[in-house]
Design an enzyme around this catalytic site. Structure first.
Site, PDB file in Angstrom:
ATOM      1  N   SER A 301       6.050  -5.393  -3.271  1.00  0.00           N
ATOM      2  CA  SER A 301       6.005  -6.835  -3.069  1.00  0.00           C
ATOM      3  C   SER A 301       6.923  -7.290  -1.940  1.00  0.00           C
ATOM      4  O   SER A 301       6.729  -6.909  -0.796  1.00  0.00           O
ATOM      5  CB  SER A 301       6.346  -7.533  -4.391  1.00  0.00           C
ATOM      6  N   ASP A 312       6.086  -2.853  11.485  1.00  0.00           N
ATOM      7  CA  ASP A 312       5.069  -3.365  12.412  1.00  0.00           C
ATOM      8  C   ASP A 312       5.680  -3.892  13.708  1.00  0.00           C
ATOM      9  O   ASP A 312       5.046  -3.848  14.766  1.00  0.00           O
ATOM     10  CB  ASP A 312       4.270  -4.481  11.739  1.00  0.00           C
ATOM     11  N   LYS A 326       1.758  -3.472  -3.100  1.00  0.00           N
ATOM     12  CA  LYS A 326       1.438  -4.774  -3.707  1.00  0.00           C
ATOM     13  C   LYS A 326       1.356  -5.816  -2.596  1.00  0.00           C
ATOM     14  O   LYS A 326       2.371  -6.241  -2.060  1.00  0.00           O
ATOM     15  CB  LYS A 326       2.487  -5.186  -4.742  1.00  0.00           C
TER      16      LYS A 326
END
Length: 565
Positions: A301, A312, A326
């Protein structure tokens, strides 16, 4: 009629569920124009009336309602949950870390008796002298032996400033084993950073266990100290075991490392009015210092938002094992009678555009189970620098570091509290312990621990013996059991027979690791447990090596060259 009678418990459960939600029908029907839903709810509502009027016994409303809600929500996803008015306080504690109480974890054993599991550092429980291993027998005038952790927990909590007495039985304390402590409840804040500090002389290490309202402040405090320390050359952010929490806190923590205005994630829901874009809003604290993030299968999460965005954006190297996966976001909605529904309202997409959700709960197998997305069906995306990353199935670390599998014996010693009980015994006979960094489980300590284990009570999976027994059964069933087969299996049996003393020596290194963590916690609280746990930690060692090798860090954070392809 017989079919109805056979299934009346299921129908009653469904009916009570509908009764609890029927008040929301007009809004739901108007928004979705779902005639099928309207018919179902009308049927359930009628069924409730019929059962209330005609069922032979008084309906156990609370029990069947709770079962009904649980059954319905389980068919959706594991994150959509109902909270009664009594349970809302616990949810608030999870998100804010604040509550009124004595400041101690509690532990329930098999007989529903509750123990002190470890006072928070500086809490009323710690100042009063309560210890891990103390068996709680009375709170004020109420005997709570066998009362269970929910009841005991609610009795220990309360309005800050109120007083209470806690009576415990302390093992290994001699004739004065029954002790009574007078305490005053305080407003407490659970830390989400139980430990941060400079490790190995030049690494700023932060253990972040959850994402609560004050988590960014705790992380900021650590980073400011590291920034002011010229010895610190790199940062290790440990998100292993971090199950997540507040999205806003995750975004703010990413902002400590990347430029102001950087997009961290996008939320997309069924209701497009709920779509949101989250960007960092402040000037970073450490925009350039080398950064590694430790993850594992329990990182989920909000922790995946932090780790995934930093990956990223090519700002950090992820080290460890694949994260949980998640990619769903929950929001809270008020319900009648002060209840609350935590419902999945959106999916989140990190800067590369990928969704890391591992399971698609809208597509279930015939048996109701949910399968993980296979790697072959995952899509490829690019980081800002052009590195390939994939969606689905969580975050794949840039550098994989696997841990040794825990042996069945070690698992049993942890699960059945043999190591915990030895910690209680050791703490009762030793007034102090060296720093967690310096503590060693000596031969004397390990032999003492082995002496506390009762072979008759210790249960652990003896896989080799079980497989051999099944092999005998299979050979007998399939007609292969002859004199030669019997002799071969009989010869193999002594080689696979477990010897407890030998097994304890075989897995000494692994068992000693958890023993040391347990003892460190007894004397140095959760902070000590973390400090001891990262000693000889392969992921920590790998992070240290990479942070001290700028060229390798740069190579791993760069897109692979196409030269020669």
């Amino acid at each position: 009629m017989k079919k109805l009678q056979r299934n009346k418990s299921l129908l009653l459960t469904a009916a009570l569920l509908a009764s609890g939600l029927i008040m929301a029908l007009p809004a739901i029907g108007k928004r979705n124009n779902d005639q099928a839903l309207t018919r179902r709810l009308t049927t359930f509502n009628a069924m409730v009336r019929e059962l209330a009027e005609n069922y032979v016994d008084t309906l156990p409303v609370d029990r069947t309602f709770d079962a009904a809600v649980g059954a319905m929500l389980a068919a959706i996803d594991p994150y959509t949950e109902y909270y009664s008015s009594e349970e809302k306080a616990g949810f608030k504690t999870m998100t804010t870390g604040q509550y009124g109480g004595i400041g101690s974890y509690i532990l329930m054993r098999e007989d529903s008796t509750v123990y002190i599991d470890g006072p928070y550092e500086g809490s009323p429980a710690a100042r009063a002298g309560l210890r891990a291993g103390d068996r709680i027998v009375r709170i004020d005038t109420t005997d709570v032996r066998g009362a269970g952790d929910k009841r005991v927990g609610s009795m220990l909590k309360g309005q800050p400033g109120t007083s209470l007495q806690v009576t415990v039985e302390r093992p290994y304390a001699g004739p004065d084993s029954v002790l009574t402590f007078s305490l005053t409840r305080e407003k407490l804040e659970l830390p989400s950073v139980p430990y941060y500090g400079v490790e190995q002389g030049d690494l700023g290490y932060i253990k972040l266990t959850s994402y609560m309202e004050k988590s960014p402040q705790e992380v900021r405090r650590a980073l400011e100290e590291f920034k002011a320390d010229p010895a610190v050359k790199g940062i290790v952010l440990d998100l292993r075991g971090n199950g997540g929490g507040l999205v806003e806190s995750a975004v703010e923590i990413v902002g400590f490392f990347v430029p102001k205005g950087t997009e961290v994630l996008r939320m997309k829901g069924r209701d497009r009015s709920a779509d949101r874009v989250y960007k960092t809003t402040r000037k970073p604290i450490l925009p350039d210092m080398p950064l590694t993030v430790l993850i594992d299968g329990a990182s989920a999460s909000a922790s995946e938002i932090t780790a995934g965005a930093l990956q990223d954006l090519d700002r950090a190297l992820l080290i460890g094992t694949r994260s949980f996966g998640k990619g769903l976001v929950q929001s809270t909605r008020p319900l009648p009678y002060d209840g609350m529904l935590k419902v999945t309202t959106a999916k989140y997409y990190i800067p590369s555009g990928r969704l890391i959700q591992a399971l698609d709960y809208s597509r279930r197998n015939p048996d109701g189970s949910v399968a993980a997305t296979p790697d072959s069906l995952c899509n490829s995306f690019s980081t800002r620098a052009g590195r390939m990353v994939k969606d689905g199935g969580g975050l794949q670390p840039d550098v994989e570091v696997k841990w040794d599998r825990i042996s069945p014996l070690t698992m049993s010693l942890i699960r059945d509290r043999w190591i915990y009980d030895y910690g209680t015994r050791y703490a009762a006979t030793h007034d102090s312990m060296p720093s967690p960094r310096d503590f060693v489980v000596t031969d004397e300590i390990y032999d003492d621990f082995k002496s506390t284990i009762d072979p008759a009570r210790l249960k652990y999976d003896k896989t080799s013996e079980q497989i051999l027994a099944k092999l005998r059964e299979a050979a007998e069933l399939e007609g292969y059991m002859n004199d030669s087969t019997t002799a071969a299996l009989d010869a193999l049996a002594p080689l696979l027979t477990h010897d407890l003393d030998r097994d304890l020596d075989t897995f000494r290194k692994q068992i000693s690791h958890y023993l040391a963590i347990e003892l460190a916690g007894r004397y140095h609280s959760t902070k000590g447990e973390v400090m001891r746990d990262i000693i000889d930690d392969p992921a920590m060692e790998k992070a240290a090596a990479l942070l001290r090798d700028p060229a390798e860090m740069k190579r791993l954070l760069s897109a692979p060259s196409n030269t020669g392809k």
